[in-house]
Design a protein around this motif. Structure first.
Motif, PDB file in Angstrom:
ATOM      1  N   ALA A  11      35.635 -13.587  57.470  1.00 43.19           N
ATOM      2  CA  ALA A  11      36.176 -12.919  56.280  1.00 43.19           C
ATOM      3  C   ALA A  11      35.035 -12.514  55.349  1.00 43.19           C
ATOM      4  CB  ALA A  11      37.157 -13.828  55.549  1.00 43.19           C
ATOM      5  N   MET A  55      34.021  -8.656  54.344  1.00 45.97           N
ATOM      6  CA  MET A  55      33.909  -8.233  52.943  1.00 45.97           C
ATOM      7  C   MET A  55      32.513  -7.700  52.633  1.00 45.97           C
ATOM      8  SD  MET A  55      36.833  -8.512  51.337  1.00 45.97           S
ATOM      9  CE  MET A  55      36.486  -8.732  49.590  1.00 45.97           C
ATOM     10  N   LEU A  83      43.226 -10.989  53.446  1.00 51.46           N
ATOM     11  CA  LEU A  83      42.501 -10.354  52.342  1.00 51.46           C
ATOM     12  C   LEU A  83      43.394  -9.384  51.573  1.00 51.46           C
ATOM     13  CD1 LEU A  83      39.086  -9.693  54.129  1.00 51.46           C
ATOM     14  CD2 LEU A  83      39.610 -11.498  52.468  1.00 51.46           C
ATOM     15  N   ILE A 108      36.558 -15.572  48.278  1.00 54.97           N
ATOM     16  CA  ILE A 108      36.725 -15.011  49.620  1.00 54.97           C
ATOM     17  C   ILE A 108      36.961 -16.138  50.629  1.00 54.97           C
ATOM     18  CG2 ILE A 108      35.587 -13.742  51.485  1.00 54.97           C
ATOM     19  CD1 ILE A 108      34.096 -12.196  49.170  1.00 54.97           C
ATOM     20  N   SER A 167      40.360 -17.505  50.578  1.00 53.98           N
ATOM     21  CA  SER A 167      41.422 -16.648  51.109  1.00 53.98           C
ATOM     22  C   SER A 167      41.790 -17.050  52.530  1.00 53.98           C
ATOM     23  CB  SER A 167      41.015 -15.171  51.060  1.00 53.98           C
ATOM     24  OG  SER A 167      40.038 -14.883  52.038  1.00 53.98           O
TER      25      SER A 167
END
Length: 142
Positions: free
Chosen positions: A10, A14, A49, A79, A82
């Motif tokens: 993730a 990002m 996300l 992040i 998440s």
């Protein structure tokens, strides 16, 4: 505490979106190719996300994903959270955990609380912008 593969991926996704942040949608296929992660695996991450409102999705021709905020407005901590259940080093510090019956006599509780604060403050203090602007040979933030 161990960050899962999903959490690390993730973060990579990002970072990829931040590196290509220009207001346009980036096809999932391009992200998957650049990051060498299967498109199927990234789809699940993008769902997480998107639910957290970190990315906007556009389906169909010309579609893909884009950040809905500037890279400096995302922290590594948010992040990771998440996809991770928690960043806590021990279960009794996790949100919603039942009170530990040994808390009043635990000689290590304050140590774990201090360690948790260090970890959370550290990740909260690093943004996507910090990561994409750090030189690759020194790609960690002190």
């Amino acid at each position: 505490m161990k960050i899962s593969t999903r959490g690390r991926y993730a973060l990579r996704v990002m970072i990829d979106l931040a590196e290509h942040f220009n207001g346009t949608y980036i096809p999932l296929k391009e992200i998957a190719e650049r990051q060498e992660i299967s498109q199927k695996y990234i789809e699940g991450i993008m769902t997480d996300l998107s639910k957290k409102h970190f990315v906007d999705a556009l389906h169909g021709k010309g579609g893909g994903y884009k950040l809905n905020k500037a890279p400096q407005d995302y922290t590594v901590r948010e992040i990771l959270l998440s996809t991770e259940v928690s960043l806590e080093p021990i279960s009794c510090l996790e949100e919603g955990a039942p009170p530990c019956p040994r808390a009043a006599t635990c000689r290590t509780l304050n140590m774990w609380k201090s360690f948790s604060k260090l970890v959370n403050d550290y990740f909260e203090g690093i943004t996507l912008a910090d990561l994409i602007n750090a030189p690759l040979e020194d790609n960690y933030i002190i």
